[in-house]
Design an enzyme around this catalytic site. Sequence first.
Site, short mmCIF file in Angstrom:
data_model
loop_
_atom_site.label_atom_id
_atom_site.label_comp_id
_atom_site.label_asym_id
_atom_site.label_seq_id
_atom_site.Cartn_x
_atom_site.Cartn_y
_atom_site.Cartn_z
NE ARG A 119 -2.10 -2.19 3.23
CZ ARG A 119 -2.53 -2.57 4.44
NH1 ARG A 119 -3.65 -2.09 4.93
NH2 ARG A 119 -1.83 -3.43 5.15
N GLY B 54 2.46 -14.25 5.78
CA GLY B 54 1.74 -13.76 6.95
C GLY B 54 2.60 -13.61 8.19
CG ASP C 62 3.51 -1.98 10.05
OD1 ASP C 62 3.51 -2.49 11.19
OD2 ASP C 62 2.62 -2.22 9.20
CD GLU D 139 -5.66 -9.12 11.36
OE1 GLU D 139 -5.27 -8.08 10.80
OE2 GLU D 139 -5.42 -9.36 12.56
CG ASN E 59 -0.90 -0.55 7.19
OD1 ASN E 59 -0.03 -1.39 7.41
ND2 ASN E 59 -1.88 -0.30 8.04
CE1 TYR F 230 31.68 30.39 0.87
CE2 TYR F 230 33.67 30.94 -0.37
CZ TYR F 230 32.86 30.00 0.25
OH TYR F 230 33.23 28.68 0.26
CG ASN G 173 34.77 44.93 11.22
OD1 ASN G 173 33.75 44.61 11.81
ND2 ASN G 173 34.79 45.67 10.14
CB ALA H 247 30.00 45.37 3.29
C1 UD1 Z 1 -1.23 -6.58 11.76
C2 UD1 Z 1 -2.06 -7.48 12.68
C3 UD1 Z 1 -3.28 -6.70 13.16
C4 UD1 Z 1 -2.84 -5.46 13.88
C5 UD1 Z 1 -1.90 -4.62 13.00
C6 UD1 Z 1 -1.28 -3.52 13.84
C7 UD1 Z 1 -1.79 -9.81 11.92
C8 UD1 Z 1 -2.41 -10.92 11.19
N1 UD1 Z 1 -2.48 -8.65 11.96
O1 UD1 Z 1 -2.05 -6.28 10.63
O2 UD1 Z 1 -4.07 -7.52 14.04
O3 UD1 Z 1 -3.96 -4.68 14.27
O4 UD1 Z 1 -0.83 -5.42 12.47
O5 UD1 Z 1 -0.49 -2.64 13.07
O6 UD1 Z 1 -0.71 -9.94 12.46
N2 UD1 Z 1 5.22 -9.07 7.87
C9 UD1 Z 1 6.22 -9.99 7.71
N3 UD1 Z 1 5.95 -11.13 7.00
C10 UD1 Z 1 4.74 -11.38 6.48
C11 UD1 Z 1 3.71 -10.43 6.67
C12 UD1 Z 1 3.98 -9.29 7.37
O7 UD1 Z 1 7.34 -9.80 8.19
O8 UD1 Z 1 4.59 -12.44 5.86
C13 UD1 Z 1 5.52 -7.83 8.62
C14 UD1 Z 1 5.32 -6.59 7.80
O9 UD1 Z 1 6.52 -6.23 7.15
C15 UD1 Z 1 4.91 -5.56 8.85
C16 UD1 Z 1 4.25 -6.39 9.93
O10 UD1 Z 1 4.63 -7.71 9.70
O11 UD1 Z 1 6.05 -4.92 9.40
C17 UD1 Z 1 2.72 -6.25 9.90
O12 UD1 Z 1 2.24 -6.67 8.67
P1 UD1 Z 1 0.99 -6.01 7.96
O13 UD1 Z 1 0.73 -6.74 6.70
O14 UD1 Z 1 1.16 -4.55 7.89
O15 UD1 Z 1 -0.17 -6.37 9.01
P2 UD1 Z 1 -1.52 -5.60 9.26
O16 UD1 Z 1 -2.50 -5.94 8.19
O17 UD1 Z 1 -1.27 -4.16 9.51
CA CA Z 2 0.44 -2.88 9.34
#
Ligand code: UD1
Ligand code: CA
Length: 454
Positions: free
Chosen positions: A14, A78, A103, A155, A224, A362, A373, A376
């Site tokens: 995003r 995930g 993040d 979620e 995000n 300068y 001093n 100018a």
């Molecule tokens: C996640 C949480 C949500 C919470 C929110 C808070 C889950 C399923 N959801 O959602 O409940 O309210 O954060 O900000 O955890 N990342 C990885 N590997 C992956 C996927 C993500 O390292 O496979 C990292 C991303 O880089 C990021 C963090 O995990 O730094 C969160 O991922 P993101 O996809 O932003 O989760 P949200 O949808 O915001």
């Molecule tokens: Ca997030």
Amino acid sequence: MVAVAILAAGRGTRMKSQLPKVLHSLAGRTLIARVLDSSRLLSVQRRLVIVGYRGDWVKQSLSDYRDLEFVEQTQQLGTGHAIQQLLPHLRDFTGDLVVLNGDVPLLRPETIQQLMATHKACQNAATILTAQIPNPKGYGRVFCDQDNFLQHIVEDRDCTTAQRQNRRVNAGVYCFNWQQLARVLPQLQSENDQHEYYLTDACSLMHPVMAMDVEDYREIFGINDRKQLATAYDILQDRVKDDWMAQGVTLINPDSITIDDTVRIGSDVIIEPQTHLRGDTVIQSGSRIGPGSSIENSQIGENVTVLYSVVTDSAVKAGTRVGPYTHLRGHAEVGESCRVGNFVEIKNTKVGDRTNVAHLAYLGDAELGERVNIGAGTITANYDGVKKHRTAIGDRSKTGSNSVLVAPVTLGKDVTVAAGSVVTDDVGDDALVIARSRQVVKPGWRLQREEESK
Ligand code: UD1
Ligand code: CA
């Protein structure tokens, strides 16, 4: 034992960017660096960063941090899948695992400390940080029983309309008993809207899991997209400015001022409108900065005034007045009780105490003594097209208006340079140097020419 793991493998679709989301910068520091620093109050044995999308860039950006372990998540399936990647690395680890979302950059270190303390005191299997927020859109919703024990986290995209009304959200910050988490991680399923393995589902499989509300909900703001990045900047700014005002700094029209959270400010400093303080900057007490000034990576002493000026990588000592319209850069060092102002640029130059460079000058690659001093229009011609050269001006010397000092050149102490001089050779103490052609006046010259043309 405590280990911290940071989730930083996602691309951050995003953001619509080539840069991995965690490498976007918030007030001068990347999101990932901010998240790492938020764990600085904990005594931590291991710090693991889970990287994936452009992991090399993420690693590279953290090369200043000692003792980080990088764990690859080659496919981003995930947040739960990300934490599964820790299993081989933490096989023999016993203790707590603190998980932070890469993040969520505004978290206060004290909040993580509190979360850990609650986790320990209540002997939970997991403790998760939550907040009641006015606009919960996009966050996972947290459902607890009357005793505040977690039932499940849903979620946003998986919520029913009724569930979506719940304003209690998951911050993405957790403290787990690692051994208990390790046991449930292999059981995660991906039956959800995104077909991902959710770390939040691991929470529902453990017991007891407690939710702890953060005091200031703005700490858990997650980024995000670019709009949220901008909002995070505003939240950070409010926090930084409120803190400085509480410590005795006056901000006039705070909305027009920006201050990085790396800046340090003494008491009784007044910051005027449209002023921006950046990076590793220190402003000592009693100084007045602005209006309309920008100061970056610079040290400003006590009782200094900076008016409509730009100061970068430089230092100004006590009691000096800078501006209006001065540019100090590239390791300019201005001494005590000096006056530098009105269209003056000073670069890589040391200016001694009580010296004045009041207008249109300068000075580059120079060293000035005390009580000098500078007239100018004085210019140090420091560049011959290939190399930079140095100019030295001794104590109490004066340069006349529009003098050019062609470097390398040294003027001794108490030297006087006549106006309009182009000084190419060294001048000893107490001398007057006139380096210009004499004035020639031809009386009646025009009449003579008229006569000739007839
Ligand atoms: C996640 C949480 C949500 C919470 C929110 C808070 C889950 C399923 N959801 O959602 O409940 O309210 O954060 O900000 O955890 N990342 C990885 N590997 C992956 C996927 C993500 O390292 O496979 C990292 C991303 O880089 C990021 C963090 O995990 O730094 C969160 O991922 P993101 O996809 O932003 O989760 P949200 O949808 O915001
Ligand atoms: Ca997030």
